[in-house]
Design an enzyme around this catalytic site. Structure first.
Site, PDB file in Angstrom:
ATOM      1  N   GLY A  56       0.853  -1.185   0.000  1.00 11.24           N
ATOM      2  CA  GLY A  56       0.000   0.000   0.000  1.00 11.24           C
ATOM      3  C   GLY A  56       0.879   1.221   0.000  1.00 11.24           C
ATOM      4  O   GLY A  56       2.084   1.108   0.209  1.00 11.24           O
ATOM      5  N   CYS A  83       5.064  -6.280   1.792  1.00 12.12           N
ATOM      6  CA  CYS A  83       5.416  -4.860   1.839  1.00 12.12           C
ATOM      7  C   CYS A  83       4.668  -4.139   2.967  1.00 12.12           C
ATOM      8  O   CYS A  83       4.901  -4.429   4.123  1.00 12.12           O
ATOM      9  CB  CYS A  83       5.179  -4.224   0.471  1.00 12.12           C
ATOM     10  SG  CYS A  83       5.890  -2.586   0.362  1.00 12.12           S
ATOM     11  N   TYR A  84       3.751  -3.266   2.632  1.00  9.89           N
ATOM     12  CA  TYR A  84       2.990  -2.594   3.691  1.00  9.89           C
ATOM     13  C   TYR A  84       2.284  -3.614   4.585  1.00  9.89           C
ATOM     14  O   TYR A  84       2.268  -3.490   5.807  1.00  9.89           O
ATOM     15  CB  TYR A  84       1.965  -1.628   3.078  1.00  9.89           C
ATOM     16  CG  TYR A  84       1.181  -0.877   4.120  1.00  9.89           C
ATOM     17  CD1 TYR A  84       1.696   0.286   4.677  1.00  9.89           C
ATOM     18  CD2 TYR A  84      -0.039  -1.355   4.591  1.00  9.89           C
ATOM     19  CE1 TYR A  84       1.000   0.960   5.668  1.00  9.89           C
ATOM     20  CE2 TYR A  84      -0.737  -0.687   5.576  1.00  9.89           C
ATOM     21  CZ  TYR A  84      -0.207   0.478   6.115  1.00  9.89           C
ATOM     22  OH  TYR A  84      -0.883   1.127   7.089  1.00  9.89           O
ATOM     23  N   HIS A 171       8.280  -7.260  -3.089  1.00  9.73           N
ATOM     24  CA  HIS A 171       7.069  -7.626  -3.838  1.00  9.73           C
ATOM     25  C   HIS A 171       7.290  -8.908  -4.641  1.00  9.73           C
ATOM     26  O   HIS A 171       7.819  -8.857  -5.745  1.00  9.73           O
ATOM     27  CB  HIS A 171       6.687  -6.495  -4.802  1.00  9.73           C
ATOM     28  CG  HIS A 171       6.157  -5.291  -4.087  1.00  9.73           C
ATOM     29  ND1 HIS A 171       4.839  -5.178  -3.729  1.00  9.73           N
ATOM     30  CD2 HIS A 171       6.763  -4.164  -3.659  1.00  9.73           C
ATOM     31  CE1 HIS A 171       4.646  -4.035  -3.105  1.00  9.73           C
ATOM     32  NE2 HIS A 171       5.807  -3.390  -3.040  1.00  9.73           N
ATOM     33  N   GLU A 173       5.121 -10.506  -6.205  1.00  6.68           N
ATOM     34  CA  GLU A 173       4.174 -10.582  -7.321  1.00  6.68           C
ATOM     35  C   GLU A 173       4.689  -9.915  -8.591  1.00  6.68           C
ATOM     36  O   GLU A 173       4.119 -10.124  -9.657  1.00  6.68           O
ATOM     37  CB  GLU A 173       2.823  -9.966  -6.910  1.00  6.68           C
ATOM     38  CG  GLU A 173       2.789  -8.448  -6.782  1.00  6.68           C
ATOM     39  CD  GLU A 173       3.286  -7.913  -5.436  1.00  6.68           C
ATOM     40  OE1 GLU A 173       4.008  -8.656  -4.737  1.00  6.68           O
ATOM     41  OE2 GLU A 173       2.980  -6.756  -5.111  1.00  6.68           O
ATOM     42  N   ASP A 229     -14.959 -11.495 -24.608  1.00  2.21           N
ATOM     43  CA  ASP A 229     -15.717 -11.668 -23.367  1.00  2.21           C
ATOM     44  C   ASP A 229     -17.130 -12.192 -23.617  1.00  2.21           C
ATOM     45  O   ASP A 229     -17.560 -13.186 -23.022  1.00  2.21           O
ATOM     46  CB  ASP A 229     -15.783 -10.354 -22.569  1.00  2.21           C
ATOM     47  CG  ASP A 229     -14.405  -9.814 -22.254  1.00  2.21           C
ATOM     48  OD1 ASP A 229     -13.434 -10.583 -22.363  1.00  2.21           O
ATOM     49  OD2 ASP A 229     -14.301  -8.622 -21.916  1.00  2.21           O
ATOM     50  N   LYS A 372      -8.994 -11.411 -17.508  1.00  3.30           N
ATOM     51  CA  LYS A 372      -8.982 -11.589 -18.966  1.00  3.30           C
ATOM     52  C   LYS A 372      -8.192 -12.828 -19.409  1.00  3.30           C
ATOM     53  O   LYS A 372      -8.638 -13.567 -20.280  1.00  3.30           O
ATOM     54  CB  LYS A 372      -8.352 -10.336 -19.604  1.00  3.30           C
ATOM     55  CG  LYS A 372      -8.504 -10.255 -21.100  1.00  3.30           C
ATOM     56  CD  LYS A 372      -9.729  -9.478 -21.434  1.00  3.30           C
ATOM     57  CE  LYS A 372      -9.886  -9.212 -22.903  1.00  3.30           C
ATOM     58  NZ  LYS A 372     -11.144  -8.491 -23.138  1.00  3.30           N
TER      59      LYS A 372
END
Ligand code: XMP
Length: 517
Positions: A56, A83-84, A171, A173, A229, A372
């Site tokens: 964050g 992290c945060y 991080h 990710e 979609d 997606k």
């Protein structure tokens, strides 16, 4: 089959929550994003398999900084702080977080102790990771083992295997962190003990069961746009309820070469879906005659689209008991409209398919939980044609907004040719998946002098606008190889009469947008 127990990704307000949620799903584990303002009791009521606290923007010391309720740690649910989230977790459990003045931003070397725990087990002791912090954890809470440090973070990773909790200052990710996905996977499988069952087959089975339950014996309609979609949503519903589904495809005459045929022939052949094609080309072109203002064009197209779709829906409804309408809403749409995080990141959804309230159908939205890339995987799994599944995004108002100036049959034909050449050359160069989108724009109101054949020409320019992007919110112009651009340019000026100049748009978004209009 019931919905899997979610891994909850608690959003502390930065850009990371969606990325973390996707990475968790890439590990075949179902995840959902929740706002940090959600009371812990409400989170626990979702029966989560684990909780991940995201990064964050705030300092845990800032006034009003979001805190973690210590109640989260007494329920026996595995928790991973990033992290945060790592700092907030350390603080809530009695560790120490300090302003050391040692900021670390970007690529940072990490000294790991792989043998000290599970998260970094078997990974190299020197790891490049992505950091973004001002404060740092200086003392881990009781019961935690410190498994890594960096120059600016004496405690850069910790874990408590008994309590099934772990955290990292960096991080995992983001792609810049080496072995980040492995660390996340270790937490999910080895620390939290979650089984990887979120697979395309399971998603399809689960959605089919849900749709059957929701729809029963009733009739369903779905508007197809030609995009991935709505195509996947309809294919799922068709798998669930077969001929109770009728699809409507409005051909507004503003499509690219081959697109209407793709829906009418290939899609129907692949799925066996009942399709009603409404040829509304004259109607749209009539309503657009002489209109140059882009907003005006959008309004006209939106209005006509709704009228045509409603009429088709009424006709279908006249033959049966239509109660449901399928929509291809995706998870990021749900999250961004405040359905997930409550953060202020609201995207305006300018879909031509935005249908009026008074259509009075209940919605079937089988893609509401999906990203997606997951939708594309499902599409392939459901047997849809590759060209459809990997199609680039295309605006609902179609080529009308890619003609700068009034829209008519002749200009559309011209743009279609140029657009097809650009697409063919991109595909031939094997670059389709390297660009997010590749609008080709006709500056119909501009003319310039050129020399073609033996004489002077006075033709229109065409703009090439290839862009790379993650989500269309921001974009950069794609650095396509010059020889590909050259081939496109040569072919367009040779093959499309009236076009004597091809230019490349080298503007990022912002300040430009992707479309010209
Ligand atoms: P801009 O031009 O705003 O476009 O950078 C962002 C993304 O949205 C697409 N776009 C639309 N999609 N209906 C749609 O379904 C629309 O009216 C529309 N207008 C723009 C655009 O192609 C890009 O992907």
């Amino acid at each position: 089959m019931s919905t899997p127990r979610p891994v909850l990704v608690v959003d502390f307000g930065a850009q990371y929550a969606q990325l973390i949620a996707r990475r968790v799903r890439e590990a075949k584990v179902y995840s959902e994003i929740v706002p940090h303002t959600m009371p812990v009791a409400e989170m626990l009521a979702k029966n989560p398999a684990a909780i991940i606290l995201s990064g964050g923007p705030a300092s845990v010391y800032a006034p009003g900084a979001p805190q973690v309720d210590a109640g989260m740690f007494t329920a026996g649910v595995p928790v991973f702080g990033i992290c945060y989230g790592f700092q907030a977790m350390a603080q809530a459990l009695g560790g120490t977080v300090a302003h050391t003045g040692n900021r670390e931003y970007g690529g940072t070397p990490l000294q790991a102790r792989p043998e000290a725990g599970v998260l970094l087990k078997d990974l190299p002791a020197d790891l490049p990771v992505w950091m973004s912090h001002g404060d740092c954890v200086t003392e881990a809470p009781a019961g935690f083992t410190v498994t890594a440090e960096s120059a600016g973070a004496p405690v850069a990773a910790f874990e408590d295997l008994v309590g099934r909790r772990a955290g990292v200052q960096f991080h995992p990710e983001v792609g810049h962190t080496a072995h980040g996905q492995e660390m996340l996977t270790r937490f999910l499988y080895e620390i939290a003990g979650i089984e990887p069952t979120w697979t395309p087959e399971n998603i399809i089975d689960e959605q089919v069961a849900r749709i059957r339950e929701q729809v029963g014996e009733k009739e369903v309609i779905c508007g197809l746009s030609g995009g991935v979609d709505s195509a996947v949503a309809a294919a799922l519903v068709h798998k669930a309820v077969g001929d109770q589904l009728t699809c409507v495809f409005v051909d507004h005459g503003l499509l690219r070469a081959g697109e209407a045929e793709q829906v009418e022939k290939d899609y129907v052949a692949a799925t066996g879906i009942k399709l009603k094609v409404v040829d509304a080309r004259d109607r749209f072109l009539g309503a657009l005659a002489g209109v140059t203002d882009p907003e005006q064009k959008r309004k006209i197209i939106g209005r006509e689209f709704i009228r045509v779709f409603e009429a088709a829906a009424r006709e279908i409804a006249a033959h049966g008991d239509v109660e449901f309408l399928v929509q291809g809403t995706l998870y990021p749409d749900v999250v961004e409209s405040g359905g997930g995080t409550g953060t202020a990141n609201i995207k305006s959804h300018h879909n031509v398919g935005g249908l009026p309230e008074d259509l009075k159908f209940a919605l079937v939205e089988p893609l509401r939980a999906l990203f997606k890339d997951e939708v594309r995987t499902l599409g392939l799994q459901l047997g849809l044609p590759e060209e459809m599944v990997w199609r680039h995004p295309f605006p609902g108002p179609g080529l009308a907004i890619r003609i700068i100036g009034a829209v008519d049959e002749e200009r559309l034909a011209l743009l279609r040719k140029a657009d097809l050449i650009a697409r063919q050359e991109l595909t031939a160069a094997g670059l389709d998946r390297d660009v997010w989108q590749f609008p080709v724009v006709l500056l119909a109101d501009v003319r310039s002098v050129g020399v073609q054949g033996d004489g002077r020409s006075y033709g229109h320019p065409v703009v090439l606008r290839p862009v790379s992007s993650e989500d269309a919110m921001t974009a950069d112009w794609s650095r396509l190889p010059y020889d590909v651009i050259a081939r496109i340019s040569t072919r367009i000026t040779n093959e499309v009469a009236e076009v004597n100049r091809v230019v490349l748009d080298v503007t990022s978004k912002p300040p430009g947008t992707i479309e010209w209009e």
